[in-house]
Enzyme design. Structure first.
Site, PDB file in Angstrom:
ATOM      1  N   THR A 169      -0.637  11.578  -3.987  1.00  0.00           N
ATOM      2  CA  THR A 169      -1.526  10.648  -3.676  1.00  0.00           C
ATOM      3  C   THR A 169      -2.289  11.620  -2.660  1.00  0.00           C
ATOM      4  OG1 THR A 169       0.245   8.769  -3.244  1.00  0.00           O
ATOM      5  CG2 THR A 169      -1.497   8.766  -1.658  1.00  0.00           C
ATOM      6  N   GLY A 223       4.443   9.507  -0.879  1.00  0.00           N
ATOM      7  CA  GLY A 223       5.413   8.417  -1.392  1.00  0.00           C
ATOM      8  C   GLY A 223       5.953   7.938  -0.001  1.00  0.00           C
ATOM      9  N   ASP A 245       5.018   0.836  -8.325  1.00  0.00           N
ATOM     10  CA  ASP A 245       5.390   0.691  -6.821  1.00  0.00           C
ATOM     11  C   ASP A 245       5.742  -0.770  -6.585  1.00  0.00           C
ATOM     12  OD1 ASP A 245       4.874   3.149  -5.536  1.00  0.00           O
ATOM     13  OD2 ASP A 245       3.010   2.896  -4.909  1.00  0.00           O
ATOM     14  N   SER A 293       3.084   2.750   0.724  1.00  0.00           N
ATOM     15  CA  SER A 293       3.556   3.388   2.183  1.00  0.00           C
ATOM     16  C   SER A 293       2.266   4.010   2.709  1.00  0.00           C
ATOM     17  CB  SER A 293       4.617   4.436   1.728  1.00  0.00           C
ATOM     18  OG  SER A 293       5.596   3.676   1.202  1.00  0.00           O
ATOM     19  N   ARG A 347      -6.297  -1.613  -2.864  1.00  0.00           N
ATOM     20  CA  ARG A 347      -5.015  -1.340  -3.629  1.00  0.00           C
ATOM     21  C   ARG A 347      -5.150  -2.125  -5.019  1.00  0.00           C
ATOM     22  NH1 ARG A 347      -0.702   1.979  -3.917  1.00  0.00           N
ATOM     23  NH2 ARG A 347       1.319   0.667  -3.912  1.00  0.00           N
ATOM     24  N   THR A 350      -4.511   6.786  -3.956  1.00  0.00           N
ATOM     25  CA  THR A 350      -3.521   7.293  -4.790  1.00  0.00           C
ATOM     26  C   THR A 350      -3.613   6.813  -6.347  1.00  0.00           C
ATOM     27  OG1 THR A 350      -1.151   7.129  -5.272  1.00  0.00           O
ATOM     28  CG2 THR A 350      -2.317   5.059  -4.359  1.00  0.00           C
TER      29      THR A 350
HETATM   30  N1  GLY Z   1       1.562   5.307  -4.480  1.00  0.00           N
HETATM   31  C1  GLY Z   1       2.264   5.411  -3.479  1.00  0.00           C
HETATM   32  C2  GLY Z   1       2.029   4.343  -2.167  1.00  0.00           C
HETATM   33  O1  GLY Z   1       1.141   3.740  -2.608  1.00  0.00           O
HETATM   34  O2  GLY Z   1       2.907   4.605  -1.383  1.00  0.00           O
END
Ligand code: GLY
Length: 568
Positions: free
Chosen positions: A379, A472, A421, A451, A107, A397
């Protein structure tokens, strides 16, 4: 004819790179989608036919599912620029043939100069575009670090895995009608949000069959091929990212890039009626919410009620409401905030959560606390199983469509807008009319809540499903529904993926249904007191099932996009 000529000249290198491999070859100028396949050895399903084929090519060259996942992601960064990426981030969940479950968290992180209130004006109100558009919206990219962290579980040299992507970027590939439309629709933003010309803008509109060539991206990928992670996080590429930031008033620095690390995290695993579900822990909210929802439905005869029966739909909506309320209140990056994970997953707690569930009568979200639910849907997910018994599920994503729509000058790749986010202003509705909490507030180095829910299902330690989706806030409910479609309602992989989906996310207190949803179910929900709203497509789910009777792999690519399965 034109394609054949170009094909003959331009693709020579690519074909020769694959020449040792009879059978599978990439055809960047002449490809079609395969929605459903059944194969004996290995299968890849992703958002683009060429990316799925790149993964199978690697399997056929002796790579395992992790190798194929790396090659598929890199190919997606070229052929699916709206969400495939090297400028974003993602999560990998895998079950390895040695029985081990792993997850890798790549991430994005907030840059060191990020501050809690960086997207607020002097009156304390959110400046909505800042976390979405351009340079300031980008988190520090994690994808390349994630691919190298995954590679320790692969078998082939990284330089081989990146080769199909380099060839596709260098020689080009023909784009689909959907990609042409997306590029045309985003043209003005590409022009506004970039400081240098990009491969994504040309003088006349794009159309299906046009060739997209990305020489700058190919050069960046070659640097990664030659220098490994340093080819991205240091030296020429890092310098280009920082120069781009300086031109566009961004805050990412060389130190942010050099300090980025992907993290291996303990997989979230739980039992559901004799099967083991393996999924992503924090900083994804996906795994925790999925476990909560599965545990809350487990004691009801939902399979007997039947697929999209009013009883089953109501129960699913009510567990979704409760899980999303908890998500909003409690979840954030576990390296920065204390999250009561074990309490949230206790059977007694979840039983208590359902104490006010009333069959036949709509619940409501008035009593619940503040939360953050987002609608960024760009994503992408890929699922892979190989003949050795490895299974991989990866969701990555850029956040919005083409992320921040800012391409790093001369480096050819799009940066994410993942900073959106975070909860831009905890406790106050954001631009979507939604609210967030302190747990997901911005802090330097922190990962924004996600998510994404890449998930694998095991039976007696054998992977029988690999699945996931973009979408999302709808990701978690789509994975939940696809699992129940398969495990409870007995749907085929194709139907489990493609049948219309529905979604409730606590706030707004609305049941969203895809256009085409059966009217009788909608009327039954409305009669119970639910507000039902029709909307466009929900997710693009990719699923592979290992059929334990035939021993074959059944791969289903979502009908909602250019998604495609490949295998051998
Ligand atoms: N950008 C969408 C997620 O990570 O949930």
């Amino acid at each position: 004819m034109r394609f054949l000529l170009i094909f003959g000249v331009a693709i020579g290198g690519l074909l020769s790179a694959c020449a040792q491999q009879p059978g599978y070859q990439l055809h960047p100028y002449d490809y079609t989608t395969e929605k459903n396949i059944t194969v004996p050895n290995g299968a890849v399903v992703s958002a683009h036919p060429l990316a799925s084929q790149a993964g199978v090519l690697i399997l056929q060259q002796g790579g395992n599912a992790v190798d194929a996942a790396i090659a598929t992601q890199l190919a997606l960064a070229v052929v699916y620029p709206g969400a495939g990426n090297i400028g974003g981030g993602g999560f990998l969940v895998a079950h390895l043939k040695n029985g081990k479950n792993i997850t890798i968290d790549y991430r994005e992180t907030a840059p060191a100069k990020a501050t809690r209130d960086m997207y607020l004006d002097s009156a304390g109100n959110p400046i909505t575009q800042l976390s979405l558009d351009g340079h300031l919206a980008a988190g520090v990219p994690g994808t390349i670090a994630g691919l190298f962290a995954s590679h320790k579980y692969g078998k082939l040299p990284f330089s081989k895995l990146i080769d199909p992507a380099i060839q596709l970027a260098e020689k080009g590939y023909v784009i689909t009608a959907q990609e042409a439309k997306n590029l045309n629709d985003t043209r003005n933003e590409f022009l506004k949000l970039n400081t240098a010309p990009t491969a994504f803008v040309k003088d006349i509109p794009w159309k299906a069959g046009d060739t997209l060539v990305q020489p700058e991206l190919a050069h960046t990928l070659r640097l990664v091929q030659e220098k490994g992670m340093a080819g991205f996080y240091e030296g020429e590429t890092a310098d280009k990212i920082v120069a781009e930031m300086q031109r566009g008033h961004g805050i990412m620095t060389l130190a942010d890039l050099k300090n980025y690390t992907a993290k291996e995290r303990t997989a979230l695993t739980f039992q559901y009626k004799g099967k083991t579900i393996v999924t992503m822990p924090l900083p994804s909210s996906g795994g925790i919410c999925l476990q909560q929802m599965m545990m809350m439905v487990e004691n009801y005869p939902i399979g007997k009620w039947g697929f999209q029966s009013p009883e089953a739909m109501q129960l699913m909506v009510e567990v979704e409401r409760r899980a999303y309320a908890d998500r909003a209140e409690f979840l954030g990056d576990p390296d920065f905030v204390k999250v009561p994970v074990s309490k949230l997953l206790q059977p007694a707690y979840l039983k208590q959560r359902m104490a006010d569930y009333q069959p036949g009568k709509a619940g409501n979200s008035d009593q619940t606390k503040a939360g953050l639910i987002k609608e960024s849907e760009q994503t992408t997910h890929l699922s892979i199983m190989d003949k050795e018994g490895n299974a991989v599920a990866v969701t990555t994503t850029l956040n919005g469509h083409y992320g921040s729509r800012t391409v790093v000058g001369k480096a050819g790749f799009l940066l994410n807008n993942e900073m959106d986010d975070f909860s831009v202003k905890p406790g106050v509705p954001n631009m979507y009319g939604l609210v967030g909490t302190e747990a997901n507030a911005i802090a330097p180095g922190k990962r924004m809540l996600s998510s994404m829910t890449p998930t694998i299902v095991l039976q007696n330690n054998t992977p029988i499903y690999s699945l996931g989706t973009p979408g999302g806030s709808t990701i978690i409910t789509s994975v939940f529904q696809t699992l129940l479609n398969s495990l409870e309602f007995g749907l085929s992989p194709e139907d489990a993926v493609n049948k219309p989906k529905f979604h409730h996310q606590w706030l707004p207190d609305v049941v969203y249904v895809e256009t085409g949803f059966n009217e009788a179910s909608i009327q039954a929900l409305e009669a119970m007191g639910y507000k039902v709203v029709k909307r466009g497509p929900i997710g693009r789910t990719e699923l592979i099932r290992k059929n334990l009777s035939s021993k074959k792999l059944e791969a289903a690519a979502d009908k909602r996009g250019d998604d495609s399965a490949a295998g051998y």
